[in-house]
Design a protein around this motif. Structure first.
Motif, short mmCIF file in Angstrom:
data_model
loop_
_atom_site.label_atom_id
_atom_site.label_comp_id
_atom_site.label_asym_id
_atom_site.label_seq_id
_atom_site.Cartn_x
_atom_site.Cartn_y
_atom_site.Cartn_z
N PRO A 30 0.84 -1.20 0.00
CA PRO A 30 0.00 0.00 0.00
C PRO A 30 0.87 1.26 0.00
O PRO A 30 2.05 1.21 0.33
N ALA A 31 0.25 2.38 -0.34
CA ALA A 31 0.93 3.67 -0.34
C ALA A 31 -0.08 4.76 -0.06
O ALA A 31 -1.29 4.57 -0.22
N ARG A 32 0.41 5.91 0.36
CA ARG A 32 -0.45 7.07 0.53
C ARG A 32 -0.85 7.59 -0.85
O ARG A 32 -0.06 7.59 -1.78
N LEU A 33 -2.10 8.02 -0.97
CA LEU A 33 -2.58 8.61 -2.22
C LEU A 33 -2.80 10.09 -2.00
O LEU A 33 -3.50 10.49 -1.07
N GLU A 34 -2.20 10.91 -2.86
CA GLU A 34 -2.37 12.36 -2.75
C GLU A 34 -2.93 12.91 -4.05
O GLU A 34 -2.35 12.72 -5.12
N LEU A 35 -4.06 13.58 -3.94
CA LEU A 35 -4.71 14.19 -5.09
C LEU A 35 -4.25 15.64 -5.22
O LEU A 35 -4.24 16.38 -4.23
N ILE A 36 -3.88 16.04 -6.44
CA ILE A 36 -3.43 17.40 -6.71
C ILE A 36 -4.39 18.04 -7.71
O ILE A 36 -4.62 17.48 -8.79
N HIS A 37 -4.94 19.19 -7.34
CA HIS A 37 -5.77 19.95 -8.27
C HIS A 37 -5.21 21.36 -8.37
O HIS A 37 -4.94 22.01 -7.35
N VAL A 38 -5.01 21.83 -9.59
CA VAL A 38 -4.45 23.16 -9.81
C VAL A 38 -5.55 24.08 -10.35
O VAL A 38 -6.15 23.79 -11.39
N VAL A 39 -5.82 25.14 -9.61
CA VAL A 39 -6.71 26.19 -10.10
C VAL A 39 -5.88 27.07 -11.01
O VAL A 39 -4.93 27.73 -10.56
N GLU A 40 -6.17 27.05 -12.29
CA GLU A 40 -5.34 27.76 -13.26
C GLU A 40 -5.40 29.28 -13.04
O GLU A 40 -6.48 29.86 -12.90
N ARG A 41 -4.24 29.86 -13.05
CA ARG A 41 -4.13 31.31 -12.87
C ARG A 41 -4.05 31.97 -14.24
O ARG A 41 -3.23 31.58 -15.07
N ASP A 83 -15.84 -11.40 2.88
CA ASP A 83 -14.64 -12.20 3.07
C ASP A 83 -13.36 -11.39 2.91
O ASP A 83 -12.28 -11.94 2.72
N ALA A 84 -13.47 -10.07 3.01
CA ALA A 84 -12.28 -9.22 2.85
C ALA A 84 -11.28 -9.49 3.97
O ALA A 84 -11.65 -9.81 5.10
N ASP A 85 -10.01 -9.36 3.65
CA ASP A 85 -8.95 -9.56 4.63
C ASP A 85 -8.90 -8.34 5.55
O ASP A 85 -8.56 -7.24 5.11
N PRO A 86 -9.23 -8.51 6.83
CA PRO A 86 -9.24 -7.35 7.74
C PRO A 86 -7.87 -6.76 7.97
O PRO A 86 -7.74 -5.64 8.44
N ALA A 87 -6.80 -7.52 7.62
CA ALA A 87 -5.45 -7.00 7.83
C ALA A 87 -5.07 -5.95 6.79
O ALA A 87 -4.14 -5.19 6.98
N ARG A 88 -5.79 -5.93 5.67
CA ARG A 88 -5.49 -4.95 4.63
C ARG A 88 -6.24 -3.65 4.93
O ARG A 88 -7.46 -3.61 4.96
N ALA A 89 -5.50 -2.60 5.18
CA ALA A 89 -6.11 -1.31 5.49
C ALA A 89 -6.23 -0.48 4.23
O ALA A 89 -5.38 -0.55 3.34
N GLU A 90 -7.30 0.28 4.15
CA GLU A 90 -7.47 1.16 3.00
C GLU A 90 -6.41 2.25 3.06
O GLU A 90 -5.94 2.64 4.13
N PRO A 91 -5.97 2.77 1.92
CA PRO A 91 -4.88 3.75 1.93
C PRO A 91 -5.30 5.09 2.51
O PRO A 91 -6.47 5.48 2.45
N GLU A 92 -4.32 5.78 3.05
CA GLU A 92 -4.54 7.16 3.48
C GLU A 92 -4.66 8.02 2.22
O GLU A 92 -3.88 7.88 1.28
N ILE A 93 -5.66 8.90 2.21
CA ILE A 93 -5.89 9.76 1.05
C ILE A 93 -5.82 11.22 1.49
O ILE A 93 -6.50 11.62 2.43
N ARG A 94 -5.01 11.99 0.80
CA ARG A 94 -4.87 13.41 1.06
C ARG A 94 -5.11 14.18 -0.23
O ARG A 94 -5.15 13.59 -1.32
N SER A 95 -5.23 15.48 -0.11
CA SER A 95 -5.40 16.28 -1.32
C SER A 95 -4.81 17.67 -1.10
O SER A 95 -4.67 18.13 0.03
#
Length: 306
Positions: A30-41, A83-95
């Motif tokens: 797993p890895a952290r997921l980071e969403l990037i949005h650019v408001v165009e200037r 039947d999902a594996d409880p040991a698998r955690a959903e990824p951290e999501i940031r933006s």
């Protein structure tokens, strides 16, 4: 941020193939997921910050994309099943919401990330002037490996194709492609696309299929051997394609799951230029194209994408 996968988002539902790809990958690694949005200037904007309404709109947009990404990550992990594996955690999501110019600011944000994922326009749009230029600039200048996912991509295809030319960037590309093929349990196809240039014979330089001193076969064999040393038992095929480089690579990648290329990592002003072959492939290929860099960490094992 070495365990971070970044993805550029624009809030358009039909442009979410890149977000789908990134969310699934972040879940599997797993890895952290980071969403990037650019408001165009625009040129008429004053100051370094966007207006309040644009800021609020940008935050609302990434909040919706975060919710969508979480659903996609959960689906990739099968957390919605009993039947999902409880040991698998959903990824951290940031933006993050940035105010500026998409190409420049997405490139700057990529420093220290593992992967940067961007969308590319449909084939019809790439025929227009400047279409896809942001994706090409990001792929050439980002600080990490870049994955360009065409809008509408649905994860079909089989096999990983890697383009080689004997130059130093071949190594990271072959490693990334071999790791990916091993992770998916699919074949790796090593391709040299280009015309032969032979040794000088009778005062003339041989070229084309009749060339007698053709290094292309040695190059693809060396790359295939490198992949096999890293992953013994991997199914590897080596192909020499007598065609212009971009034409041959795009043709060989049809029906595959991914195409991987290396980059020369130019410096200064040259770094905003991907190179004619890479740029052409990026705009024409209708599957995810990976621009692999030596600084990238190869993806860890995990289930195959949907």
């Amino acid at each position: 941020m070495a365990d971070t996968i970044m993805v550029a988002v624009d809030g358009e539902p039909e442009h979410r193939a890149a977000l789908d790809w990134a969310a699934a990958r972040a879940a599997w690694m797993p890895a952290r997921l980071e969403l990037i949005h650019v408001v165009e200037r625009s040129f008429s904007d004053s100051g370094e910050q966007s207006g309040r309404m644009l800021t609020l709109a940008g935050r609302a947009l990434v909040a919706e994309e975060e919710r969508y990404a979480l659903r996609r990550a959960r689906a990739a992990l099968h957390l919605e099943h009993a039947d999902a594996d409880p040991a698998r955690a959903e990824p951290e999501i940031r933006s993050r919401v940035l105010f500026g110019h998409a190409g420049r600011d997405v490139v700057a944000a990529s420093a220290g990330a593992l992967l940067l994922v961007v969308g590319t326009p449909p084939a019809a749009r790439t025929q227009r002037a400047l279409a896809g230029s942001i994706a090409a600039r990001v792929a050439s200048a980002a600080a990490c490996t870049v994955v360009a996912v065409p809008h509408g991509w649905r994860g079909h295809g089989r096999g990983i194709v890697v383009g080689v030319d004997g130059e130093p960037p071949t190594g990271p590309a072959v490693d990334f492609a071999g790791d990916e093929a091993a992770r998916l349990g699919e074949p790796l196809v090593v391709v040299y696309a280009g015309y032969a240039v032979g040794a000088v014979r009778n005062g003339r330089r041989a070229a084309g299929p009749a060339a007698t001193d053709d290094a292309r076969g040695r190059i693809v064999t060396a790359a295939a051997d490198r992949a096999l040393r890293r992953h013994p038992g991997l199914v590897v095929r080596a192909r020499v394609v007598e065609a212009a480089a971009s034409d041959g690579l795009v043709s060989e990648a049809r029906g595959a799951r991914m195409l991987v290329l290396g980059t020369h990592d130019r410096r200064g002003v040259k770094r905003v230029v991907l190179g004619s072959v890479g740029h052409d492939v990026l705009l024409r290929a209708r599957l995810p194209v990976v621009i692999a860099r030596a600084v990238a960490v190869s993806p860890s094992s995990g289930p195959a994408p949907a």
